[in-house]
Design a protein around this motif. Structure first.
Motif, PDB file in Angstrom:
ATOM      1  N   THR A  45       0.864  -1.180   0.000  1.00  0.00           N
ATOM      2  CA  THR A  45       0.000   0.000   0.000  1.00  0.00           C
ATOM      3  C   THR A  45       0.898   1.227   0.000  1.00  0.00           C
ATOM      4  O   THR A  45       1.788   1.351   0.841  1.00  0.00           O
ATOM      5  CB  THR A  45      -0.904   0.011   1.238  1.00  0.00           C
ATOM      6  OG1 THR A  45      -1.661  -1.196   1.256  1.00  0.00           O
ATOM      7  CG2 THR A  45      -1.855   1.194   1.200  1.00  0.00           C
TER       8      THR A  45
ATOM      9  N   TYR B 212       2.840   3.257   2.803  1.00  0.00           N
ATOM     10  CA  TYR B 212       1.796   3.854   3.634  1.00  0.00           C
ATOM     11  C   TYR B 212       1.320   2.836   4.659  1.00  0.00           C
ATOM     12  O   TYR B 212       1.120   1.659   4.348  1.00  0.00           O
ATOM     13  CB  TYR B 212       0.627   4.292   2.733  1.00  0.00           C
ATOM     14  CG  TYR B 212      -0.443   5.058   3.442  1.00  0.00           C
ATOM     15  CD1 TYR B 212      -0.296   6.401   3.745  1.00  0.00           C
ATOM     16  CD2 TYR B 212      -1.629   4.433   3.810  1.00  0.00           C
ATOM     17  CE1 TYR B 212      -1.276   7.111   4.387  1.00  0.00           C
ATOM     18  CE2 TYR B 212      -2.629   5.139   4.459  1.00  0.00           C
ATOM     19  CZ  TYR B 212      -2.448   6.473   4.745  1.00  0.00           C
ATOM     20  OH  TYR B 212      -3.428   7.182   5.387  1.00  0.00           O
ATOM     21  N   SER B 213       1.129   3.299   5.887  1.00  0.00           N
ATOM     22  CA  SER B 213       0.609   2.447   6.956  1.00  0.00           C
ATOM     23  C   SER B 213      -0.893   2.674   7.080  1.00  0.00           C
ATOM     24  O   SER B 213      -1.333   3.797   7.364  1.00  0.00           O
ATOM     25  CB  SER B 213       1.309   2.787   8.271  1.00  0.00           C
ATOM     26  OG  SER B 213       0.688   2.110   9.338  1.00  0.00           O
ATOM     27  N   LYS B 214      -1.676   1.620   6.874  1.00  0.00           N
ATOM     28  CA  LYS B 214      -3.129   1.742   6.989  1.00  0.00           C
ATOM     29  C   LYS B 214      -3.551   1.902   8.442  1.00  0.00           C
ATOM     30  O   LYS B 214      -4.533   2.576   8.751  1.00  0.00           O
ATOM     31  CB  LYS B 214      -3.806   0.498   6.403  1.00  0.00           C
ATOM     32  CG  LYS B 214      -3.717   0.385   4.906  1.00  0.00           C
ATOM     33  CD  LYS B 214      -4.433  -0.868   4.448  1.00  0.00           C
ATOM     34  CE  LYS B 214      -4.302  -1.084   2.969  1.00  0.00           C
ATOM     35  NZ  LYS B 214      -4.913  -2.355   2.544  1.00  0.00           N
ATOM     36  N   GLU B 215      -2.793   1.280   9.358  1.00  0.00           N
ATOM     37  CA  GLU B 215      -3.170   1.321  10.773  1.00  0.00           C
ATOM     38  C   GLU B 215      -3.010   2.727  11.347  1.00  0.00           C
ATOM     39  O   GLU B 215      -3.886   3.229  12.051  1.00  0.00           O
ATOM     40  CB  GLU B 215      -2.302   0.346  11.568  1.00  0.00           C
ATOM     41  CG  GLU B 215      -2.494  -1.094  11.159  1.00  0.00           C
ATOM     42  CD  GLU B 215      -1.498  -2.023  11.827  1.00  0.00           C
ATOM     43  OE1 GLU B 215      -0.675  -1.535  12.623  1.00  0.00           O
ATOM     44  OE2 GLU B 215      -1.556  -3.222  11.539  1.00  0.00           O
ATOM     45  N   LYS B 216      -1.894   3.382  11.069  1.00  0.00           N
ATOM     46  CA  LYS B 216      -1.635   4.694  11.663  1.00  0.00           C
ATOM     47  C   LYS B 216      -1.868   5.845  10.688  1.00  0.00           C
ATOM     48  O   LYS B 216      -1.687   7.002  11.051  1.00  0.00           O
ATOM     49  CB  LYS B 216      -0.196   4.742  12.167  1.00  0.00           C
ATOM     50  CG  LYS B 216       0.085   3.624  13.161  1.00  0.00           C
ATOM     51  CD  LYS B 216       1.008   4.038  14.234  1.00  0.00           C
ATOM     52  CE  LYS B 216       1.161   2.897  15.231  1.00  0.00           C
ATOM     53  NZ  LYS B 216       2.287   3.048  16.087  1.00  0.00           N
ATOM     54  N   ASN B 217      -2.268   5.531   9.451  1.00  0.00           N
ATOM     55  CA  ASN B 217      -2.562   6.539   8.424  1.00  0.00           C
ATOM     56  C   ASN B 217      -1.416   7.523   8.231  1.00  0.00           C
ATOM     57  O   ASN B 217      -1.603   8.745   8.289  1.00  0.00           O
ATOM     58  CB  ASN B 217      -3.850   7.294   8.745  1.00  0.00           C
ATOM     59  CG  ASN B 217      -5.055   6.377   8.745  1.00  0.00           C
ATOM     60  OD1 ASN B 217      -5.067   5.373   8.036  1.00  0.00           O
ATOM     61  ND2 ASN B 217      -6.044   6.693   9.539  1.00  0.00           N
TER      62      ASN B 217
ATOM     63  N   THR C 235       6.686   4.143  11.923  1.00  0.00           N
ATOM     64  CA  THR C 235       5.829   3.365  12.815  1.00  0.00           C
ATOM     65  C   THR C 235       6.499   2.110  13.347  1.00  0.00           C
ATOM     66  O   THR C 235       6.057   1.554  14.348  1.00  0.00           O
ATOM     67  CB  THR C 235       4.544   2.952  12.082  1.00  0.00           C
ATOM     68  OG1 THR C 235       4.886   2.119  10.975  1.00  0.00           O
ATOM     69  CG2 THR C 235       3.784   4.171  11.595  1.00  0.00           C
TER      70      THR C 235
ATOM     71  N   GLU D   1       6.338  -0.671  11.822  1.00  0.00           N
ATOM     72  CA  GLU D   1       5.500  -1.771  11.341  1.00  0.00           C
ATOM     73  C   GLU D   1       6.261  -2.597  10.302  1.00  0.00           C
ATOM     74  O   GLU D   1       6.849  -2.052   9.371  1.00  0.00           O
ATOM     75  CB  GLU D   1       4.234  -1.182  10.708  1.00  0.00           C
ATOM     76  CG  GLU D   1       3.285  -2.180  10.131  1.00  0.00           C
ATOM     77  CD  GLU D   1       2.108  -1.498   9.451  1.00  0.00           C
ATOM     78  OE1 GLU D   1       1.472  -2.166   8.614  1.00  0.00           O
ATOM     79  OE2 GLU D   1       1.831  -0.326   9.744  1.00  0.00           O
TER      80      GLU D   1
ATOM     81  N   ASN E 135       0.924 -11.376   5.067  1.00  0.00           N
ATOM     82  CA  ASN E 135       0.685 -10.489   3.916  1.00  0.00           C
ATOM     83  C   ASN E 135       0.863 -11.233   2.603  1.00  0.00           C
ATOM     84  O   ASN E 135       0.093 -11.038   1.660  1.00  0.00           O
ATOM     85  CB  ASN E 135       1.634  -9.292   3.968  1.00  0.00           C
ATOM     86  CG  ASN E 135       1.283  -8.311   5.061  1.00  0.00           C
ATOM     87  OD1 ASN E 135       0.206  -8.393   5.645  1.00  0.00           O
ATOM     88  ND2 ASN E 135       2.186  -7.410   5.368  1.00  0.00           N
TER      89      ASN E 135
END
Length: 195
Positions: free
Chosen positions: A76, A139-144, A166, A168, A175
């Motif tokens: 992402t 891009y981190s989906k969890e922390k936007n 992050t 992550e 995944n």
């Protein structure tokens, strides 16, 4: 050298005897010292330079040079430059020879398709055009939040990618399993629609 001296003396005698002496005197006499030209060891070959977009950089065996990229299929990413700046999508395809990526629903271009059969109308469709990998950021989906990528080794010695902001971990087995399952689903759906 002796030949040059003989040539100069003959030119001088011609200029005295001829009626057009003014014309001959205007001609410059050849210089007495000739530079000695050494033949180069390696001859210089003239190569036509093509534009960067007209050719692929190749190795000696004529295979294209593949660039290292910080993103992989299924990541992402957020677009950080261009018309679609700020948009978020998933990478569907990568081109390693020129460092381009195709992001789902990003950089849509209009393509005019000609009709293939008689009676079938032409179409205007939207396609996802590739963008350079330097214009996307993971891009981190969890922390936007968008972040640069880092590399580290886990306790078991496995090298993984992680997001610097992050922490992550991007490369994990879950995944990849999700990505493989989704690709199988799309292949099955494509074969059922064509049948």
């Amino acid at each position: 050298m002796a030949a040059m001296a003989a040539l100069q003396s003959s030119m001088a005698s011609l200029s005295l005897s001829s009626s057009n002496s003014s014309f001959v005197q205007r001609l410059p006499l050849p210089s007495l010292s000739l530079p000695q030209v050494k033949s180069p060891e390696k001859p210089c070959l003239i190569v036509a330079k093509l534009k960067r977009w007209e050719r692929k950089e190749c190795k000696e065996n004529s295979l294209p040079v593949l660039q290292k990229m910080h993103v992989k299929v299924g990541d992402t990413v957020q677009v950080i430059a261009g018309d679609d700046k700020g948009k978020i999508g998933e990478i569907t395809q990568i081109f390693r020879h020129n460092s381009n990526v195709v992001v789902k629903e990003i950089n849509l271009k209009t393509k005019h398709m000609k009709s293939r059969e008689e009676g079938e109308p032409g179409q205007i469709i939207k396609i996802e055009a590739p963008i350079h990998s330097s214009n996307v950021m993971l891009y981190s989906k969890e922390k936007n939040v968008a972040s640069r990528v880092g590399h580290k080794f886990l306790d078991d010695g496995k090298k993984v990618r992680y997001l610097i902001k992050t922490g992550e971990i991007i490369d994990n087995a879950e995944n990849w399993k999700k990505l493989k399952e989704e690709s199988k689903k799309t292949e099955v759906a494509a074969t059922t629609t064509t049948s």
